[in-house]
Design an enzyme around this catalytic site. Structure first.
Site, PDB file in Angstrom:
ATOM      1  N   LYS A 141       0.849  11.990   0.105  1.00  0.00           N
ATOM      2  CA  LYS A 141       2.019  10.015  -0.294  1.00  0.00           C
ATOM      3  C   LYS A 141       3.039  10.429  -0.771  1.00  0.00           C
ATOM      4  CE  LYS A 141      -2.374   8.007  -2.003  1.00  0.00           C
ATOM      5  NZ  LYS A 141      -2.927   7.957  -3.228  1.00  0.00           N
TER       6      LYS A 141
ATOM      7  N   GLN B  52      -2.767   7.428 -10.164  1.00  0.00           N
ATOM      8  CA  GLN B  52      -4.235   8.271  -9.013  1.00  0.00           C
ATOM      9  C   GLN B  52      -4.927   8.539  -9.530  1.00  0.00           C
ATOM     10  OE1 GLN B  52      -3.531   9.341  -5.481  1.00  0.00           O
ATOM     11  NE2 GLN B  52      -5.778   9.433  -6.128  1.00  0.00           N
TER      12      GLN B  52
ATOM     13  N   ASP C 267      -2.070  -0.797  -4.460  1.00  0.00           N
ATOM     14  CA  ASP C 267      -3.633  -0.599  -4.051  1.00  0.00           C
ATOM     15  C   ASP C 267      -4.698  -1.541  -3.935  1.00  0.00           C
ATOM     16  OD1 ASP C 267      -3.933   2.051  -4.016  1.00  0.00           O
ATOM     17  OD2 ASP C 267      -4.257   2.728  -5.944  1.00  0.00           O
TER      18      ASP C 267
END
Lengths: 341, 341
Positions: free
Chosen positions: B101, B145, B168
């Protein structure tokens, strides 16, 4: 083969009440404490060919425990749950719904408040009413009767209802929690909750069953699909763009029709022995009626009852359950706001 | 019959790139402005038997436009989008994802921030990091994460991320808006969005198609089912309690597998000509690899590619799309926060 059970509220029925013991219901409705309620919520006709749980002993449901809980709360902390309904315009159907809700509140001892605004009211007037109820400590549930006049922004108005008082459960935060595993919504929308309650009360298993929901509205189709999935059904949603709705529906053990089209679901759509919940309420012309119309569902009842093992009639099936769930949500809200167990 | 298209990012492939014109993509990705990106996102091998859109002319995708938009924003208002990633513990897989990422951010010019806390960090430490990023005006997207160490309350931590920076898209308010007709979520979860983007980019029709989603997780299965329904597919969700997953899956025109079980979906589950998106990333032992393992999907690729008309490989299919969507969401967030069109 014909329907072994009909979910109905025909209180005038002369059939021996043959009701199944309640399973997995909310604690509120677990027992019948003898409080008289004018209509029996569920009163199936005797099974004809497919008997579901034929060994079950008779039982009877009432809104007794909601009334008892309301009373217990009043005695303990001096608070009576309150439901506020906002009605805009003069749609006869809406007025009927609202008066039914008020009636039901009276029966179980919930305070009801009503604001009735004219068809040409401004959006701001509706917002002002909501704002007043949001701040009123005697109101625990707020319900805006839909549909609203076309000059109003429904989303904007529904958004204004405090999430703690959104007993309709239509706030996206509620819907999001309904969709997510491991999350719990503050309120489950009333009609979908009523559909699932009907299945539970009749001991109809959901887990592992194929369920088809016909219709994907925000107020019934989508949330009832989410609820069925929470109960471990394998869910498919049929809608206007579905190419073979009949074929897919015929695979279902549980069919929930909520599309608003008279008799759309024919007998040939139903798998023999399936359970059918008909949420549709469609007026059709009937000159024999004083009103000039009668209400029919989305399912062709005459055909489907010969094939399904259980089916809800229209009117009298899902409707009364919806009102029961609204009372239930209002009580839940009052208990939560006042931290009353 | 064999797969006519394989969605892949095999940048070393020597096959002539045969890409389809983009359809219904987000405006951000509509054109290729020539910015060089190290891997081609999508690079199908030539169709073998079932050619989808064989008349389409070749094209190529890149993250160019995201980079161009980042640059345009910087020039116009002096703001660079920023993505913050919080990593807890030392799971190798998680560290790999995070570094991918970061790498992607660098390529398109998005600032990346990282907090790496030890496995035995307290929940409060994670919350403090989130709180810092919530208030930091140079951060427009925050990503925690997953999975978190077992002593932490994932829900509590995810709830702490400001909804305006929840790139997200896992906030229940976002999911609720995703589920509801007429509502728009602030962010669409990255992997589900990536799946739909793949279908769009390859010109695969969704409307009216039967889609089966295997798996009902909050992060993939459920939101991708909601997205497919928004695109007018007829969606069924298969899960661990589904009795005949193979039978139902074989009815699907589009199969999305997101269950986390190696090779669960066999060739026999696939309808000839169906399109298969494999979201699973499962490590299996492989002594020939330096790492000792290789990654495989939920779909038995070898079997399925002989039957499907298009299939995504693992790795290299959905994964890169997920990262692209994360960059996209970060840019969307920065634009929204700074009211930059």
């Amino acid at each position: 083969m014909s329907a072994s059970m009909v979910f109905t509220d025909c209180s005038s029925s002369t059939n021996a009440a043959r009701l199944l013991p309640l399973r997995r219901r909310s604690p509120l409705l677990r027992t019948n404490n003898g409080v008289v309620f004018p209509r029996r919520l569920i009163n199936p006709i005797p099974p004809r060919s497919l008997a579901i749980h034929s060994s079950s002993s008779p039982s009877q449901l009432s809104w007794g425990e909601i009334a008892a809980e309301v009373l217990r709360m009043k005695d303990a902390i001096g608070t009576v749950p309150g439901l506020a309904v906002i009605l805009v315009g003069d749609r006869e159907e809406s007025a009927t719904y609202v008066s039914k809700k008020k009636e039901a509140c009276e029966v179980v001892g919930i305070n009801s408040f009503e604001v009735h605004l004219p068809e040409d009211a401004t959006e701001q007037e509706v917002l002002n009413s909501i704002s007043g109820f949001n701040e009123d400590p005697s109101v625990h549930g707020i319900l805006v009767q839909l549909p609203l006049p076309s000059h109003m922004d429904e989303q904007n108005i529904l958004n204004a209802v405090s999430i703690e008082k959104d007993v309709d459960g239509f706030h996206p935060l509620n819907i999001g929690c309904l969709a997510m595993r491991g999350r719990e919504p503050l309120f489950v929308p009333c009609t979908p909750k009523g559909c699932i309650e009907l299945l539970h009360r009749y001991g109809i298993p959901i887990k592992g069953k194929r369920a088809v929901v016909i219709g994907r509205s925000n107020i019934v189709g989508m949330p009832v699909a989410l609820l069925l999935q929470r109960e471990d059904a394998t869910v498919s949603i049929v809608h206007s763009r579905t190419k073979n709705p009949e074929e897919l529906t015929r695979q279902a053990d549980i069919v929930i029709a909520a599309v608003g089209k008279t008799n759309m679901v024919r007998g040939s759509w139903i798998k023999p022995g399936a359970v059918v919940i008909d949420v549709g309420i469609n007026p059709v012309e009937d000159k024999k009626k004083l009103s000039g119309f009668r209400l029919v569902g989305d399912v062709c009842y005459k055909e489907a009852k010969e094939i399904a093992s259980a089916i809800t009639p229209v009117p009298g099936g899902v409707g009364p359950m919806t009102i029961a769930m609204l009372l239930c949500n209002t009580l839940i809200s009052a208990k939560r706001i006042h931290n009353f167990q």
